[in-house]
Design a protein around this motif. Structure first.
Motif, PDB file in Angstrom:
ATOM      1  N   LEU A  47       0.825  -1.203   0.000  1.00 47.20           N
ATOM      2  CA  LEU A  47       0.000   0.000   0.000  1.00 47.20           C
ATOM      3  C   LEU A  47       0.862   1.256   0.000  1.00 47.20           C
ATOM      4  N   SER A  48       1.943   1.228   0.765  1.00 47.87           N
ATOM      5  CA  SER A  48       2.820   2.395   0.805  1.00 47.87           C
ATOM      6  C   SER A  48       3.450   2.672  -0.556  1.00 47.87           C
ATOM      7  N   MET A  49       3.715   1.626  -1.323  1.00 45.95           N
ATOM      8  CA  MET A  49       4.291   1.824  -2.660  1.00 45.95           C
ATOM      9  C   MET A  49       3.291   2.511  -3.588  1.00 45.95           C
ATOM     10  N   LEU A  50       2.006   2.277  -3.357  1.00 51.62           N
ATOM     11  CA  LEU A  50       0.984   2.869  -4.212  1.00 51.62           C
ATOM     12  C   LEU A  50       0.743   4.339  -3.913  1.00 51.62           C
ATOM     13  N   VAL A  51       0.994   4.763  -2.689  1.00 49.72           N
ATOM     14  CA  VAL A  51       0.636   6.133  -2.285  1.00 49.72           C
ATOM     15  C   VAL A  51       1.843   7.039  -2.089  1.00 49.72           C
ATOM     16  N   GLN A  52       3.045   6.494  -2.166  1.00 52.95           N
ATOM     17  CA  GLN A  52       4.238   7.306  -1.958  1.00 52.95           C
ATOM     18  C   GLN A  52       4.939   7.583  -3.280  1.00 52.95           C
ATOM     19  N   THR A  53       5.621   8.715  -3.325  1.00 54.18           N
ATOM     20  CA  THR A  53       6.476   9.015  -4.464  1.00 54.18           C
ATOM     21  C   THR A  53       7.879   8.485  -4.180  1.00 54.18           C
ATOM     22  N   PRO A  54       8.721   8.347  -5.184  1.00 53.42           N
ATOM     23  CA  PRO A  54      10.046   7.748  -4.988  1.00 53.42           C
ATOM     24  C   PRO A  54      10.941   8.588  -4.091  1.00 53.42           C
ATOM     25  N   ARG A  55      11.866   7.909  -3.453  1.00 55.08           N
ATOM     26  CA  ARG A  55      12.887   8.581  -2.637  1.00 55.08           C
ATOM     27  C   ARG A  55      14.239   7.942  -2.963  1.00 55.08           C
ATOM     28  N   GLY A  56      15.229   8.776  -3.170  1.00 58.25           N
ATOM     29  CA  GLY A  56      16.568   8.276  -3.410  1.00 58.25           C
ATOM     30  C   GLY A  56      16.823   7.818  -4.821  1.00 58.25           C
ATOM     31  N   GLY A  57      16.098   8.367  -5.793  1.00 55.99           N
ATOM     32  CA  GLY A  57      16.320   7.967  -7.181  1.00 55.99           C
ATOM     33  C   GLY A  57      15.308   6.925  -7.608  1.00 55.99           C
ATOM     34  N   TYR A  58      14.486   7.247  -8.585  1.00 54.21           N
ATOM     35  CA  TYR A  58      13.360   6.381  -8.930  1.00 54.21           C
ATOM     36  C   TYR A  58      13.804   5.058  -9.548  1.00 54.21           C
ATOM     37  N   TYR A  59      14.665   5.128 -10.553  1.00 53.65           N
ATOM     38  CA  TYR A  59      15.011   3.909 -11.261  1.00 53.65           C
ATOM     39  C   TYR A  59      15.980   3.017 -10.483  1.00 53.65           C
ATOM     40  N   LEU A  60      16.857   3.613  -9.670  1.00 56.24           N
ATOM     41  CA  LEU A  60      17.849   2.824  -8.948  1.00 56.24           C
ATOM     42  C   LEU A  60      17.592   2.788  -7.449  1.00 56.24           C
ATOM     43  N   GLY A  61      16.692   3.616  -6.983  1.00 57.05           N
ATOM     44  CA  GLY A  61      16.418   3.663  -5.551  1.00 57.05           C
ATOM     45  C   GLY A  61      15.561   2.501  -5.092  1.00 57.05           C
ATOM     46  N   LYS A  62      15.661   2.186  -3.811  1.00 51.67           N
ATOM     47  CA  LYS A  62      14.903   1.070  -3.253  1.00 51.67           C
ATOM     48  C   LYS A  62      13.792   1.542  -2.316  1.00 51.67           C
ATOM     49  N   GLU A  63      13.668   2.845  -2.136  1.00 50.24           N
ATOM     50  CA  GLU A  63      12.691   3.381  -1.201  1.00 50.24           C
ATOM     51  C   GLU A  63      11.628   4.180  -1.937  1.00 50.24           C
ATOM     52  N   GLY A  64      10.544   4.479  -1.222  1.00 45.15           N
ATOM     53  CA  GLY A  64       9.459   5.232  -1.826  1.00 45.15           C
ATOM     54  C   GLY A  64       8.519   4.339  -2.614  1.00 45.15           C
ATOM     55  N   GLY A  65       7.700   4.980  -3.435  1.00 48.06           N
ATOM     56  CA  GLY A  65       6.703   4.221  -4.175  1.00 48.06           C
ATOM     57  C   GLY A  65       6.632   4.604  -5.637  1.00 48.06           C
ATOM     58  N   ILE A  66       5.489   4.293  -6.238  1.00 46.12           N
ATOM     59  CA  ILE A  66       5.295   4.541  -7.665  1.00 46.12           C
ATOM     60  C   ILE A  66       4.059   5.394  -7.911  1.00 46.12           C
ATOM     61  N   PHE A 242      12.646   0.820 -17.633  1.00 43.21           N
ATOM     62  CA  PHE A 242      13.938   1.202 -17.078  1.00 43.21           C
ATOM     63  C   PHE A 242      14.329   0.352 -15.871  1.00 43.21           C
ATOM     64  N   GLN A 243      13.361  -0.001 -15.035  1.00 41.65           N
ATOM     65  CA  GLN A 243      13.696  -0.780 -13.846  1.00 41.65           C
ATOM     66  C   GLN A 243      14.084  -2.213 -14.194  1.00 41.65           C
ATOM     67  N   MET A 244      13.480  -2.774 -15.225  1.00 44.61           N
ATOM     68  CA  MET A 244      13.848  -4.125 -15.626  1.00 44.61           C
ATOM     69  C   MET A 244      15.263  -4.176 -16.204  1.00 44.61           C
ATOM     70  N   ALA A 245      15.755  -3.044 -16.688  1.00 44.55           N
ATOM     71  CA  ALA A 245      17.092  -3.005 -17.302  1.00 44.55           C
ATOM     72  C   ALA A 245      18.212  -2.853 -16.278  1.00 44.55           C
ATOM     73  N   THR A 246      17.859  -2.644 -15.020  1.00 38.53           N
ATOM     74  CA  THR A 246      18.881  -2.468 -13.998  1.00 38.53           C
ATOM     75  C   THR A 246      19.349  -3.827 -13.476  1.00 38.53           C
TER      76      THR A 246
END
Length: 286
Positions: A47-66, A242-246
Protein backbone atom coordinates in the motif's frame (compact mmCIF):
# COMPACT_ATOMS: atom_id res chain seq x y z
CA UNK A 1 -21.67 -43.84 -44.67
CA UNK A 2 -20.49 -42.72 -48.11
CA UNK A 3 -16.91 -41.59 -48.80
CA UNK A 4 -17.80 -37.88 -49.43
CA UNK A 5 -19.74 -37.79 -46.16
CA UNK A 6 -16.79 -39.28 -44.25
CA UNK A 7 -14.45 -36.75 -45.84
CA UNK A 8 -16.72 -33.90 -44.72
CA UNK A 9 -16.82 -35.29 -41.21
CA UNK A 10 -13.02 -35.52 -41.08
CA UNK A 11 -12.62 -31.99 -42.46
CA UNK A 12 -15.09 -30.59 -39.93
CA UNK A 13 -13.30 -32.40 -37.09
CA UNK A 14 -9.92 -31.05 -38.20
CA UNK A 15 -11.28 -27.50 -38.55
CA UNK A 16 -12.92 -27.71 -35.14
CA UNK A 17 -9.68 -29.00 -33.65
CA UNK A 18 -7.72 -26.07 -35.07
CA UNK A 19 -10.29 -23.60 -33.72
CA UNK A 20 -10.17 -25.13 -30.25
CA UNK A 21 -6.37 -25.15 -30.36
CA UNK A 22 -6.28 -21.46 -31.35
CA UNK A 23 -8.71 -20.62 -28.56
CA UNK A 24 -6.55 -22.53 -26.07
CA UNK A 25 -3.43 -20.64 -27.22
CA UNK A 26 -5.16 -17.28 -26.69
CA UNK A 27 -6.49 -18.19 -23.26
CA UNK A 28 -3.18 -19.74 -22.20
CA UNK A 29 -1.28 -16.64 -23.29
CA UNK A 30 -3.47 -14.34 -21.21
CA UNK A 31 -3.39 -16.70 -18.25
CA UNK A 32 0.39 -17.01 -18.48
CA UNK A 33 0.90 -13.25 -18.53
CA UNK A 34 -1.42 -12.73 -15.56
CA UNK A 35 0.13 -15.55 -13.51
CA UNK A 36 3.74 -14.44 -14.09
CA UNK A 37 3.07 -10.77 -13.34
CA UNK A 38 0.93 -11.51 -10.28
CA UNK A 39 3.40 -14.01 -8.81
CA UNK A 40 6.39 -11.72 -9.38
CA UNK A 41 4.71 -8.43 -8.47
CA UNK A 42 2.31 -9.26 -5.64
CA UNK A 43 5.10 -10.06 -3.19
CA UNK A 44 6.65 -6.60 -3.67
CA UNK A 45 3.58 -4.43 -4.10
CA UNK A 46 2.44 -2.74 -0.90
CA UNK A 47 0.00 0.00 0.00
CA UNK A 48 2.82 2.40 0.81
CA UNK A 49 4.29 1.82 -2.66
CA UNK A 50 0.98 2.87 -4.21
CA UNK A 51 0.64 6.13 -2.29
CA UNK A 52 4.24 7.31 -1.96
CA UNK A 53 6.48 9.01 -4.46
CA UNK A 54 10.05 7.75 -4.99
CA UNK A 55 12.89 8.58 -2.64
CA UNK A 56 16.57 8.28 -3.41
CA UNK A 57 16.32 7.97 -7.18
CA UNK A 58 13.36 6.38 -8.93
CA UNK A 59 15.01 3.91 -11.26
CA UNK A 60 17.85 2.82 -8.95
CA UNK A 61 16.42 3.66 -5.55
CA UNK A 62 14.90 1.07 -3.25
CA UNK A 63 12.69 3.38 -1.20
CA UNK A 64 9.46 5.23 -1.83
CA UNK A 65 6.70 4.22 -4.18
CA UNK A 66 5.30 4.54 -7.66
CA UNK A 67 2.49 7.01 -7.05
CA UNK A 68 4.04 9.48 -9.49
CA UNK A 69 4.03 6.87 -12.28
CA UNK A 70 0.43 5.84 -11.56
CA UNK A 71 -0.86 9.42 -11.55
CA UNK A 72 1.31 10.30 -14.54
CA UNK A 73 -0.07 7.39 -16.59
CA UNK A 74 -3.62 8.46 -15.74
CA UNK A 75 -2.86 12.05 -16.71
CA UNK A 76 -1.40 10.94 -20.03
CA UNK A 77 -4.16 8.45 -20.82
CA UNK A 78 -7.09 10.67 -19.84
CA UNK A 79 -5.70 13.78 -21.52
CA UNK A 80 -4.98 11.93 -24.77
CA UNK A 81 -8.37 10.20 -24.70
CA UNK A 82 -10.24 13.49 -24.35
CA UNK A 83 -8.34 15.08 -27.25
CA UNK A 84 -8.64 11.98 -29.43
CA UNK A 85 -12.38 11.74 -28.73
CA UNK A 86 -12.89 15.39 -29.67
CA UNK A 87 -11.36 14.67 -33.10
CA UNK A 88 -12.32 11.05 -33.71
CA UNK A 89 -16.08 11.32 -33.17
CA UNK A 90 -16.67 14.08 -35.78
CA UNK A 91 -14.36 12.31 -38.23
CA UNK A 92 -16.18 9.00 -37.71
CA UNK A 93 -19.51 10.67 -38.53
CA UNK A 94 -17.97 12.53 -41.48
CA UNK A 95 -16.85 9.21 -42.99
CA UNK A 96 -20.45 8.16 -43.53
CA UNK A 97 -21.63 8.32 -47.14
CA UNK A 98 -24.39 10.84 -46.50
CA UNK A 99 -21.88 13.42 -45.28
CA UNK A 100 -18.76 12.95 -47.43
CA UNK A 101 -17.97 11.92 -51.00
CA UNK A 102 -16.97 8.30 -51.59
CA UNK A 103 -13.50 9.20 -52.86
CA UNK A 104 -12.65 11.28 -49.80
CA UNK A 105 -13.98 8.55 -47.51
CA UNK A 106 -11.74 5.92 -49.13
CA UNK A 107 -8.71 8.20 -48.93
CA UNK A 108 -9.35 9.02 -45.26
CA UNK A 109 -9.80 5.35 -44.40
CA UNK A 110 -6.53 4.52 -46.14
CA UNK A 111 -4.72 7.25 -44.22
CA UNK A 112 -6.18 6.05 -40.92
CA UNK A 113 -5.22 2.44 -41.66
CA UNK A 114 -1.66 3.51 -42.46
CA UNK A 115 -1.49 5.56 -39.26
CA UNK A 116 -2.82 2.57 -37.31
CA UNK A 117 0.06 0.46 -38.59
CA UNK A 118 2.78 3.00 -37.82
CA UNK A 119 4.94 1.76 -34.89
CA UNK A 120 4.52 3.78 -31.72
CA UNK A 121 8.25 4.52 -31.57
CA UNK A 122 7.85 6.41 -34.85
CA UNK A 123 5.19 8.59 -33.24
CA UNK A 124 7.63 9.24 -30.39
CA UNK A 125 10.44 10.19 -32.76
CA UNK A 126 8.11 12.47 -34.72
CA UNK A 127 6.89 14.17 -31.56
CA UNK A 128 10.47 14.61 -30.34
CA UNK A 129 11.53 16.31 -33.60
CA UNK A 130 8.51 18.64 -33.52
CA UNK A 131 9.13 19.53 -29.89
CA UNK A 132 12.77 20.30 -30.62
CA UNK A 133 11.73 22.54 -33.51
CA UNK A 134 9.28 24.41 -31.27
CA UNK A 135 11.81 24.66 -28.45
CA UNK A 136 9.79 22.50 -26.06
CA UNK A 137 11.22 20.01 -23.61
CA UNK A 138 9.81 16.66 -22.58
CA UNK A 139 6.59 17.30 -20.69
CA UNK A 140 3.10 16.10 -19.87
CA UNK A 141 1.76 18.14 -22.79
CA UNK A 142 4.19 16.50 -25.23
CA UNK A 143 3.25 13.02 -24.02
CA UNK A 144 -0.49 13.78 -24.31
CA UNK A 145 -0.16 15.09 -27.87
CA UNK A 146 1.85 12.10 -29.07
CA UNK A 147 -0.51 9.63 -27.41
CA UNK A 148 -3.40 11.48 -29.06
CA UNK A 149 -1.84 10.83 -32.46
CA UNK A 150 -1.40 7.18 -31.52
CA UNK A 151 -5.00 6.78 -30.38
CA UNK A 152 -6.68 8.74 -33.20
CA UNK A 153 -6.71 6.03 -35.91
CA UNK A 154 -7.71 3.33 -33.43
CA UNK A 155 -10.60 5.30 -32.01
CA UNK A 156 -11.78 6.73 -35.34
CA UNK A 157 -11.83 3.45 -37.29
CA UNK A 158 -13.54 1.60 -34.43
CA UNK A 159 -16.18 4.31 -34.05
CA UNK A 160 -16.75 4.40 -37.80
CA UNK A 161 -17.43 0.67 -37.91
CA UNK A 162 -19.87 1.03 -35.03
CA UNK A 163 -21.72 3.87 -36.76
CA UNK A 164 -21.89 1.93 -40.05
CA UNK A 165 -23.82 -0.82 -38.26
CA UNK A 166 -26.81 1.50 -37.74
CA UNK A 167 -29.58 0.38 -40.14
CA UNK A 168 -30.10 2.81 -43.02
CA UNK A 169 -33.86 2.46 -42.52
CA UNK A 170 -33.51 4.13 -39.14
CA UNK A 171 -31.78 7.15 -40.68
CA UNK A 172 -34.33 7.34 -43.50
CA UNK A 173 -37.22 7.18 -41.03
CA UNK A 174 -35.73 10.02 -39.00
CA UNK A 175 -35.29 12.18 -42.09
CA UNK A 176 -38.81 11.30 -43.27
CA UNK A 177 -40.20 12.63 -40.00
CA UNK A 178 -38.60 16.00 -40.72
CA UNK A 179 -35.38 15.73 -38.73
CA UNK A 180 -32.29 17.43 -40.11
CA UNK A 181 -29.00 15.61 -40.64
CA UNK A 182 -27.62 17.10 -37.44
CA UNK A 183 -30.70 16.07 -35.45
CA UNK A 184 -30.54 12.58 -36.92
CA UNK A 185 -26.87 12.31 -36.02
CA UNK A 186 -27.24 13.54 -32.44
CA UNK A 187 -30.66 12.21 -31.45
CA UNK A 188 -30.75 8.94 -33.39
CA UNK A 189 -27.37 7.67 -34.56
CA UNK A 190 -25.39 8.84 -31.53
CA UNK A 191 -27.93 7.34 -29.16
CA UNK A 192 -28.05 4.09 -31.11
CA UNK A 193 -24.26 3.68 -31.14
CA UNK A 194 -23.53 4.93 -27.63
CA UNK A 195 -22.45 1.53 -26.18
CA UNK A 196 -20.07 0.90 -29.08
CA UNK A 197 -18.63 4.42 -28.89
CA UNK A 198 -17.98 4.00 -25.16
CA UNK A 199 -16.24 0.69 -25.81
CA UNK A 200 -14.09 2.22 -28.56
CA UNK A 201 -13.08 5.11 -26.31
CA UNK A 202 -12.12 2.93 -23.38
CA UNK A 203 -10.21 0.46 -25.55
CA UNK A 204 -8.21 3.34 -27.02
CA UNK A 205 -7.56 4.58 -23.49
CA UNK A 206 -6.26 1.16 -22.51
CA UNK A 207 -3.99 1.14 -25.57
CA UNK A 208 -2.63 4.58 -24.77
CA UNK A 209 -2.03 4.08 -21.06
CA UNK A 210 0.07 1.00 -21.71
CA UNK A 211 2.30 2.38 -24.46
CA UNK A 212 5.93 3.19 -23.66
CA UNK A 213 7.68 3.83 -26.98
CA UNK A 214 5.64 6.88 -28.01
CA UNK A 215 6.30 8.75 -24.75
CA UNK A 216 9.91 7.63 -24.32
CA UNK A 217 11.25 10.88 -25.82
CA UNK A 218 8.29 13.19 -25.25
CA UNK A 219 6.92 12.76 -21.71
CA UNK A 220 10.22 12.70 -19.86
CA UNK A 221 10.62 11.57 -16.29
CA UNK A 222 10.29 12.99 -12.81
CA UNK A 223 10.19 11.78 -9.21
CA UNK A 224 7.23 14.07 -8.55
CA UNK A 225 3.64 14.42 -9.70
CA UNK A 226 3.50 17.19 -12.34
CA UNK A 227 1.66 20.37 -11.48
CA UNK A 228 1.45 21.79 -14.97
CA UNK A 229 1.35 20.60 -18.57
CA UNK A 230 4.89 21.82 -19.20
CA UNK A 231 6.49 19.69 -16.49
CA UNK A 232 7.90 16.20 -17.22
CA UNK A 233 5.86 13.23 -16.10
CA UNK A 234 6.60 9.65 -15.07
CA UNK A 235 4.59 6.68 -16.36
CA UNK A 236 4.15 3.02 -15.50
CA UNK A 237 5.31 1.62 -18.88
CA UNK A 238 8.60 3.54 -18.70
CA UNK A 239 9.01 2.57 -15.05
CA UNK A 240 8.82 -1.10 -16.05
CA UNK A 241 11.16 -0.54 -18.99
CA UNK A 242 13.94 1.20 -17.08
CA UNK A 243 13.70 -0.78 -13.85
CA UNK A 244 13.85 -4.13 -15.63
CA UNK A 245 17.09 -3.00 -17.30
CA UNK A 246 18.88 -2.47 -14.00
CA UNK A 247 21.10 -5.19 -12.48
CA UNK A 248 19.74 -4.58 -8.95
CA UNK A 249 17.28 -7.37 -7.94
CA UNK A 250 15.28 -5.11 -5.61
CA UNK A 251 14.71 -2.59 -8.38
CA UNK A 252 13.68 -5.35 -10.77
CA UNK A 253 11.09 -6.48 -8.25
CA UNK A 254 9.69 -2.94 -8.24
CA UNK A 255 9.39 -3.26 -12.01
CA UNK A 256 7.16 -6.30 -11.60
CA UNK A 257 5.07 -4.37 -9.07
CA UNK A 258 4.68 -1.54 -11.60
CA UNK A 259 3.75 -4.08 -14.28
CA UNK A 260 1.12 -5.57 -11.97
CA UNK A 261 -0.48 -2.16 -11.39
CA UNK A 262 -0.45 -1.46 -15.13
CA UNK A 263 -1.96 -4.86 -15.87
CA UNK A 264 -4.74 -4.27 -13.36
CA UNK A 265 -5.51 -0.86 -14.89
CA UNK A 266 -5.75 -2.32 -18.39
CA UNK A 267 -7.96 -5.21 -17.22
CA UNK A 268 -10.23 -2.81 -15.32
CA UNK A 269 -10.57 -0.61 -18.40
CA UNK A 270 -11.35 -3.61 -20.63
CA UNK A 271 -13.96 -5.02 -18.25
CA UNK A 272 -15.34 -1.55 -17.54
CA UNK A 273 -15.88 -0.89 -21.24
CA UNK A 274 -18.03 -4.00 -21.50
CA UNK A 275 -20.04 -3.21 -18.39
CA UNK A 276 -20.66 0.39 -19.42
CA UNK A 277 -21.57 -0.72 -22.91
CA UNK A 278 -24.21 -3.08 -21.54
CA UNK A 279 -25.52 -0.45 -19.13
CA UNK A 280 -25.92 2.20 -21.81
CA UNK A 281 -27.37 -0.27 -24.30
CA UNK A 282 -30.80 0.27 -22.74
CA UNK A 283 -30.81 3.71 -24.36
CA UNK A 284 -30.58 2.18 -27.84
CA UNK A 285 -33.56 2.90 -30.06
CA UNK A 286 -35.20 -0.39 -30.92
Amino acid sequence: MSTPMRRRKVEEAIAKGFMLLSLAVVLASLAGIIIVIVVRGASTLTLSMLVQTPRGGYYLGKEGGIANAIVGSLYLGLGATILALAVSLPVAFALQREYTSRGLVRLTRLVLDVLWGVPSIVYGAFGFVVMQYLGLRASLLGGILVLTLLMLPIMTRTMEEVIRMVPSQLKEASCALGATRLETTVLVILRQTLPGLITATMLAFGRGIGDAASILFTAGYTDHIPRSLLEPVASLPLAVFFQMATPIPEVQQRAYASALVLLVLVLVVSLGSRLLGRRFSKFIVR
